[in-house]
Design a protein around this motif. Structure first.
Motif, PDB file in Angstrom:
ATOM      1  N   GLU A 168     -75.401-111.358 -35.508  1.00 47.47           N
ATOM      2  CA  GLU A 168     -74.978-110.643 -36.716  1.00 47.47           C
ATOM      3  C   GLU A 168     -76.107-109.765 -37.249  1.00 47.47           C
ATOM      4  O   GLU A 168     -75.870-108.644 -37.706  1.00 47.47           O
ATOM      5  CB  GLU A 168     -74.516-111.636 -37.783  1.00 47.47           C
ATOM      6  N   ALA A 169     -77.339-110.286 -37.196  1.00 49.92           N
ATOM      7  CA  ALA A 169     -78.479-109.490 -37.667  1.00 49.92           C
ATOM      8  C   ALA A 169     -78.646-108.248 -36.802  1.00 49.92           C
ATOM      9  O   ALA A 169     -78.861-107.143 -37.318  1.00 49.92           O
ATOM     10  CB  ALA A 169     -79.761-110.331 -37.645  1.00 49.92           C
ATOM     11  N   LEU A 170     -78.564-108.423 -35.480  1.00 56.49           N
ATOM     12  CA  LEU A 170     -78.661-107.258 -34.590  1.00 56.49           C
ATOM     13  C   LEU A 170     -77.528-106.271 -34.841  1.00 56.49           C
ATOM     14  O   LEU A 170     -77.736-105.055 -34.844  1.00 56.49           O
ATOM     15  CB  LEU A 170     -78.649-107.708 -33.121  1.00 56.49           C
ATOM     16  N   LYS A 171     -76.340-106.796 -35.059  1.00 60.97           N
ATOM     17  CA  LYS A 171     -75.195-105.928 -35.337  1.00 60.97           C
ATOM     18  C   LYS A 171     -75.430-105.143 -36.625  1.00 60.97           C
ATOM     19  O   LYS A 171     -75.142-103.949 -36.703  1.00 60.97           O
ATOM     20  CB  LYS A 171     -73.922-106.764 -35.441  1.00 60.97           C
ATOM     21  N   GLY A 172     -75.981-105.811 -37.641  1.00 60.95           N
ATOM     22  CA  GLY A 172     -76.292-105.134 -38.897  1.00 60.95           C
ATOM     23  C   GLY A 172     -77.351-104.053 -38.717  1.00 60.95           C
ATOM     24  O   GLY A 172     -77.259-102.970 -39.286  1.00 60.95           O
ATOM     25  N   ILE A 173     -78.365-104.363 -37.921  1.00 59.55           N
ATOM     26  CA  ILE A 173     -79.433-103.396 -37.676  1.00 59.55           C
ATOM     27  C   ILE A 173     -78.900-102.208 -36.889  1.00 59.55           C
ATOM     28  O   ILE A 173     -79.184-101.052 -37.199  1.00 59.55           O
ATOM     29  CB  ILE A 173     -80.603-104.071 -36.920  1.00 59.55           C
ATOM     30  N   HIS A 174     -78.115-102.494 -35.867  1.00 61.10           N
ATOM     31  CA  HIS A 174     -77.593-101.427 -35.009  1.00 61.10           C
ATOM     32  C   HIS A 174     -76.308-100.802 -35.544  1.00 61.10           C
ATOM     33  O   HIS A 174     -75.811 -99.844 -34.953  1.00 61.10           O
ATOM     34  CB  HIS A 174     -77.338-101.966 -33.596  1.00 61.10           C
ATOM     35  N   GLY A 175     -75.799-101.340 -36.650  1.00 64.29           N
ATOM     36  CA  GLY A 175     -74.531-100.858 -37.197  1.00 64.29           C
ATOM     37  C   GLY A 175     -74.506 -99.368 -37.465  1.00 64.29           C
ATOM     38  O   GLY A 175     -73.505 -98.688 -37.226  1.00 64.29           O
ATOM     39  N   ASN A 176     -75.607 -98.836 -37.986  1.00 71.61           N
ATOM     40  CA  ASN A 176     -75.660 -97.418 -38.321  1.00 71.61           C
ATOM     41  C   ASN A 176     -76.270 -96.587 -37.206  1.00 71.61           C
ATOM     42  O   ASN A 176     -76.485 -95.397 -37.372  1.00 71.61           O
ATOM     43  CB  ASN A 176     -76.467 -97.211 -39.607  1.00 71.61           C
ATOM     44  N   MET A 177     -76.586 -97.227 -36.088  1.00 70.44           N
ATOM     45  CA  MET A 177     -77.225 -96.499 -34.988  1.00 70.44           C
ATOM     46  C   MET A 177     -76.256 -96.337 -33.825  1.00 70.44           C
ATOM     47  O   MET A 177     -75.433 -97.199 -33.565  1.00 70.44           O
ATOM     48  CB  MET A 177     -78.433 -97.284 -34.464  1.00 70.44           C
ATOM     49  N   ASN A 178     -76.413 -95.194 -33.167  1.00 70.49           N
ATOM     50  CA  ASN A 178     -75.791 -95.014 -31.864  1.00 70.49           C
ATOM     51  C   ASN A 178     -76.702 -94.080 -31.084  1.00 70.49           C
ATOM     52  O   ASN A 178     -77.620 -93.488 -31.635  1.00 70.49           O
ATOM     53  CB  ASN A 178     -74.347 -94.500 -31.967  1.00 70.49           C
ATOM     54  N   ILE A 179     -76.455 -93.941 -29.816  1.00 70.50           N
ATOM     55  CA  ILE A 179     -77.379 -93.189 -28.971  1.00 70.50           C
ATOM     56  C   ILE A 179     -77.472 -91.726 -29.390  1.00 70.50           C
ATOM     57  O   ILE A 179     -78.539 -91.117 -29.307  1.00 70.50           O
ATOM     58  CB  ILE A 179     -77.001 -93.343 -27.462  1.00 70.50           C
ATOM     59  N   LYS A 216     -77.257 -90.552 -32.493  1.00 66.92           N
ATOM     60  CA  LYS A 216     -78.128 -90.483 -33.667  1.00 66.92           C
ATOM     61  C   LYS A 216     -79.594 -90.654 -33.267  1.00 66.92           C
ATOM     62  O   LYS A 216     -80.470 -89.983 -33.797  1.00 66.92           O
ATOM     63  CB  LYS A 216     -77.735 -91.549 -34.690  1.00 66.92           C
ATOM     64  N   VAL A 217     -79.845 -91.558 -32.329  1.00 65.07           N
ATOM     65  CA  VAL A 217     -81.218 -91.775 -31.866  1.00 65.07           C
ATOM     66  C   VAL A 217     -81.740 -90.517 -31.180  1.00 65.07           C
ATOM     67  O   VAL A 217     -82.870 -90.081 -31.436  1.00 65.07           O
ATOM     68  CB  VAL A 217     -81.290 -92.997 -30.915  1.00 65.07           C
ATOM     69  N   ASP A 218     -80.932 -89.914 -30.310  1.00 67.94           N
ATOM     70  CA  ASP A 218     -81.339 -88.671 -29.640  1.00 67.94           C
ATOM     71  C   ASP A 218     -81.611 -87.563 -30.649  1.00 67.94           C
ATOM     72  O   ASP A 218     -82.592 -86.824 -30.525  1.00 67.94           O
ATOM     73  CB  ASP A 218     -80.271 -88.223 -28.638  1.00 67.94           C
ATOM     74  N   ALA A 219     -80.748 -87.441 -31.656  1.00 60.44           N
ATOM     75  CA  ALA A 219     -80.932 -86.407 -32.680  1.00 60.44           C
ATOM     76  C   ALA A 219     -82.238 -86.643 -33.448  1.00 60.44           C
ATOM     77  O   ALA A 219     -82.994 -85.697 -33.709  1.00 60.44           O
ATOM     78  CB  ALA A 219     -79.738 -86.387 -33.636  1.00 60.44           C
ATOM     79  N   THR A 220     -82.505 -87.879 -33.786  1.00 58.23           N
ATOM     80  CA  THR A 220     -83.740 -88.210 -34.503  1.00 58.23           C
ATOM     81  C   THR A 220     -84.961 -87.898 -33.638  1.00 58.23           C
ATOM     82  O   THR A 220     -85.943 -87.326 -34.123  1.00 58.23           O
ATOM     83  CB  THR A 220     -83.743 -89.699 -34.903  1.00 58.23           C
TER      84      THR A 220
END
Length: 155
Positions: free
Chosen positions: A62-73, A75-79
């Motif tokens: 659940e913690a990992l899901k919460g951390i990764h909830g707002n992330m996707n590849i 968004k990471v590439d754009a950042t």
């Protein structure tokens, strides 16, 4: 013949043997019950450990899901693209700052080359004026060895 005291002893002995067998049977049942209880305690401890492990793993997921909830590849590439862009801008700014400012003075490369040649010629003239004789180029090793052999053969 059996005497009555002999019979009484026999009856008492038989009763004691029966009582002994009953106690041994009871002791065996108690030992079996104890083993069963110890096995159950071990099973319960293992089950509790498994349950705690599952709870911890679920919380971790659940913690990992919460951390990764707002992330996707994407968004990471754009950042990462934004970071690279800002680093490029930072490098350009650093390069611009580190280049010397001409302060409005335009320097002709040809003029600089001529001035350098004049300075080199002056330095050469100064060295030649202080010399007593013209410098002789150093012989390389092979020429020196050849002259030494010729001198030895002339002896």
């Amino acid at each position: 013949m059996l005497t009555s005291s002999h019979c009484a002893i026999e009856i008492v002995a038989m009763a004691a043997l029966r009582q002994k067998q009953a106690f041994e049977g009871e002791l065996n049942r108690i030992a079996g019950t104890r083993l069963t209880l110890e096995a159950q305690v071990n099973a319960i401890e293992t089950a509790n450990l498994n349950a705690e492990t599952m709870i911890a793993m679920k919380k971790g997921a659940e913690a990992l899901k919460g951390i990764h909830g707002n992330m996707n590849i994407n968004k990471v590439d754009a950042t990462m693209d934004q970071i690279r862009e800002q680093m490029d801008i930072s490098n350009e700014i650093s390069d611009a700052i580190s280049n010397p400012v001409n302060m409005g003075i335009d320097v002709d490369d040809e003029e600089l080359k001529n001035e350098l040649e004049e300075l080199e010629q002056e330095q050469l003239n100064d060295r030649l004026m202080g010399a007593e004789r013209a410098p002789i180029e150093d012989e390389d090793d092979e020429e020196a060895q050849l002259r030494q052999l010729q001198a030895e053969m002339a002896m």
